[in-house]
Design an enzyme around this catalytic site. Structure first.
Site, PDB file in Angstrom:
ATOM      1  N   SER A 221      -7.255  12.369  -2.845  1.00 26.42           N
ATOM      2  CA  SER A 221      -7.537  11.203  -2.930  1.00 26.42           C
ATOM      3  C   SER A 221      -6.678  11.312  -5.329  1.00 26.42           C
ATOM      4  CB  SER A 221      -9.186  10.657  -3.333  1.00 26.42           C
ATOM      5  OG  SER A 221      -8.755   9.736  -4.510  1.00 26.42           O
TER       6      SER A 221
ATOM      7  N   CYS B 129       1.251  -1.470   0.466  1.00 21.90           N
ATOM      8  CA  CYS B 129      -0.290  -0.086  -0.185  1.00 21.90           C
ATOM      9  C   CYS B 129       0.291   1.009   0.046  1.00 21.90           C
ATOM     10  CB  CYS B 129      -0.841  -0.090   0.896  1.00 21.90           C
ATOM     11  SG  CYS B 129      -2.328   1.253   0.836  1.00 21.90           S
TER      12      CYS B 129
ATOM     13  N   LYS C 148       2.022   4.434   1.847  1.00 23.10           N
ATOM     14  CA  LYS C 148       2.991   4.816   2.052  1.00 23.10           C
ATOM     15  C   LYS C 148       4.538   3.432   2.906  1.00 23.10           C
ATOM     16  CE  LYS C 148       0.345   8.559   2.424  1.00 23.10           C
ATOM     17  NZ  LYS C 148      -1.008   7.847   2.065  1.00 23.10           N
TER      18      LYS C 148
END
Length: 563
Positions: free
Chosen positions: A472, A123, A125
């Site tokens: 986003s 994911c 990060k």
């Protein structure tokens, strides 16, 4: 191993004796302890589907390292999923966890003086956090792309996690039923892995390949596919070779590699979050570069070559099958710095020899792009003296690229959404959401919830949004300017905006201006008081007190260096 290893201590020394006692108790032999010691960095978590498959990948990676003559040690870090870790503290844990991951890795790998790192990345990060650690420690390091998830359908309609997020905003305004939203949430995710569109995770996976920090052809890849497993095994073998060759990240992470990464993101219409992550990685690598300006420059020379959802009709599976990130690089080669070194020990040019694209519509040639103009645009002006970011996506004839209107100012998403629901945000307004930056959040609270609520209320094109918060990866229907710098908490012009002030946005001229006389702004500035710290203990308190401005990657080490 033909060269000395930093992990092998002098026999008889204190460090040697206590380490041998620990490792003999783990069942290791003296011969094992002479091998290259490789950290297998795992962000496994049972809380999020994007990390749920990593334990199996770690096991296979360790087998490959052992077979290649290395000694693997699996270590764990924090595992931030935007959709899980966003529940607390106004979603402000997400970005700060990037730096926590880098520090986790430093403590365990540098503290133990291991020889190399194989980083299992998933994911969004985890990717920059691991790359930051690789650049900081500068020991042989290789990233393993752990794949995207399968998305679902309701009838013939595609549905993925980003669309669930979007329609949650619609539901808040009464335009998507709870039954429909529930059905979407049940169908959106069909396998482990990261979000299936060209959001931050898949964008950063492509960035990893552009930087030369994963094996060629690794991004994107379907999670748990045969090709993913082949890359896992090959990466396990390669990291042992990299230790033997003493091939370190800072030989790979050069200014040219960062410019290539900016071009890759623009060509794929990727996530704007890549800008700040690349800036932080460059800082750790000791490369002095302004990534906002590099993205600006890349947008001038690089067309949009593919159109993966959400900016276009293509699926990540189609992009993968056509050639993925490496296919884009082969098209972009005349405009890339192909002499840069990569983790293979060869240059990018050598890695691209013989690479072809299997579908000219999915990854188009330079002379027939999906779009000729930059999908990510950096704005500057009196409201954004440093920068603000707009993700335009593919520009169509009906796409509005300019907006001018009176400000409607809010300090948090909740009050803005309440005003929207009450009907007190009028069409034509520029909604200003401030106090959301890296210091003001702290950690950049997400502004997308408000944007989606506006779209759900039918106001997506009737209003514009300007925020110092994070957005986003979705493309919005209206004009949305994110990550305005300097942020409100630093006393930037966004902190001085008042209801009714006229704001002008123009993507074509790359301008974001507050139409208020300088004398008036100067008077307002005398009344500005920096906000009190939001936290007096815990990780967010540490982050708030040490984080540098977004223009420097929201790095923790930058502020320490400048004290």
């Amino acid at each position: 191993m033909s060269r000395p290893l930093r992990s092998n201590f002098e026999p008889g020394s204190s460090r040697w004796a206590v380490r041998r006692a620990q490792w003999r108790a783990l069942g290791l032999t003296d011969a094992d302890m002479e091998k290259p010691k490789i950290a297998v960095v795992n962000t496994s978590s049972e809380m999020a589907i994007c990390f749920s498959h990593l334990d199996g990948i770690a096991a296979k990676a360790k087998e490959a390292i052992r077979a290649a003559g290395g000694l693997p040690f699996e270590i764990r870090t924090a595992a931030p999923s935007d959709f899980i870790i966003s529940a607390g503290r106004r979603a402000t844990y997400i970005l700060p966890t990037r730096d926590l991951i880098a520090n986790d890795i430093e403590v365990q790998v540098e503290g133990a003086q291991l020889d190399g790192m194989l980083l299992l990345t998933s994911c969004d990060k985890t990717v920059p956090g691991q790359l930051m650690a690789a650049a900081r420690l500068d020991i042989p390091a290789l990233m393993v792309i752990c794949g995207y998830q399968a998305s679902g359908h309701i009838g013939n309609e595609h549905v993925d996690i980003e669309e669930v997020f979007l329609h949650a905003g619609y539901h808040a305004q009464g335009n998507t039923s709870l039954e429909r939203l529930t059905e979407m949430s049940e169908q959106a995710i069909r396998s482990p892995g990261v979000c299936s569109g060209m959001g931050t995770a898949n964008s950063m996976h492509s960035v990893t390949e552009a930087l030369g920090m994963c094996l060629p052809g690794a991004a994107p890849v379907a999670a748990l596919s045969a090709r993913m497993w082949a890359h896992v095994e090959a990466s396990g073998r390669r990291i042992v070779e990299m230790v033997e060759e003493d091939l370190k990240p800072r030989a790979i992470l050069t200014a040219g590699a960062f410019r290539n990464a900016a071009a890759q993101v623009q060509a794929q219409a990727g996530s704007i979050n890549c800008i700040k992550h690349l800036q932080a990685i460059a800082l750790e690598a000791g490369v002095e570069i302004d990534m906002a300006r590099e993205f600006d420059a890349a947008g001038e020379r690089v067309p949009v070559l593919t159109a993966v959802r959400p900016i276009g009709p293509l699926s990540i599976e189609q992009f993968d099958a056509a050639g993925g990130a490496r296919g884009v690089q082969s098209r972009l080669a005349p405009r890339l710095e192909t002499g840069v070194l990569t983790c293979t020990g060869a240059t990018l040019a050598q890695n691209l020899e013989g690479v072809t694209v299997s579908d000219d519509n999915v990854i188009r040639p330079l002379d027939n792009p999906w779009g000729a103009e930059a999908p990510i645009v950096l704005l500057r002006g009196s409201l954004a003296p440093v920068s603000g970011v707009v993700k335009v996506g593919l520009r169509t004839a009906d796409r509005n690229l300019a907006f001018r209107g009176p400000a409607r100012v809010f300090g948090d998403s909740v009050s803005a959404e309440a005003a929207l629901k009450a009907g007190t945000i009028a069409p034509g307004a520029v909604v200003v959401l401030r106090g959301q930056g890296v210091r003001g959040g702290p950690g950049m609270g997400g502004a997308s919830r408000l944007v989606f609520a506006l779209e759900g209320a039918g106001m997506g094109t009737a209003c514009a949004v300007v925020t110092d918060g994070q957005l986003s990866g979705l493309v919005n229907k209206g004009l949305v300017v994110g990550e305005v710098q300097p942020e409100s908490a630093e006393g930037g012009p966004i902190a001085l905006v008042e209801d009714g002030d006229m704001i002008a946005i123009d993507v074509t001229t790359k301008r974001l201006d507050l139409e208020v006389p300088e004398a008036v702004l100067a008077e307002r500035a005398t009344c500005f008081t920096p906000p009190e710290p939001a936290h007096d203990s815990g990780w967010l308190s540490i982050y708030e007190r040490t984080v540098s401005p977004l223009s420097r990657g929201a790095s923790l080490i930058e502020r320490a260096r400048t004290r």
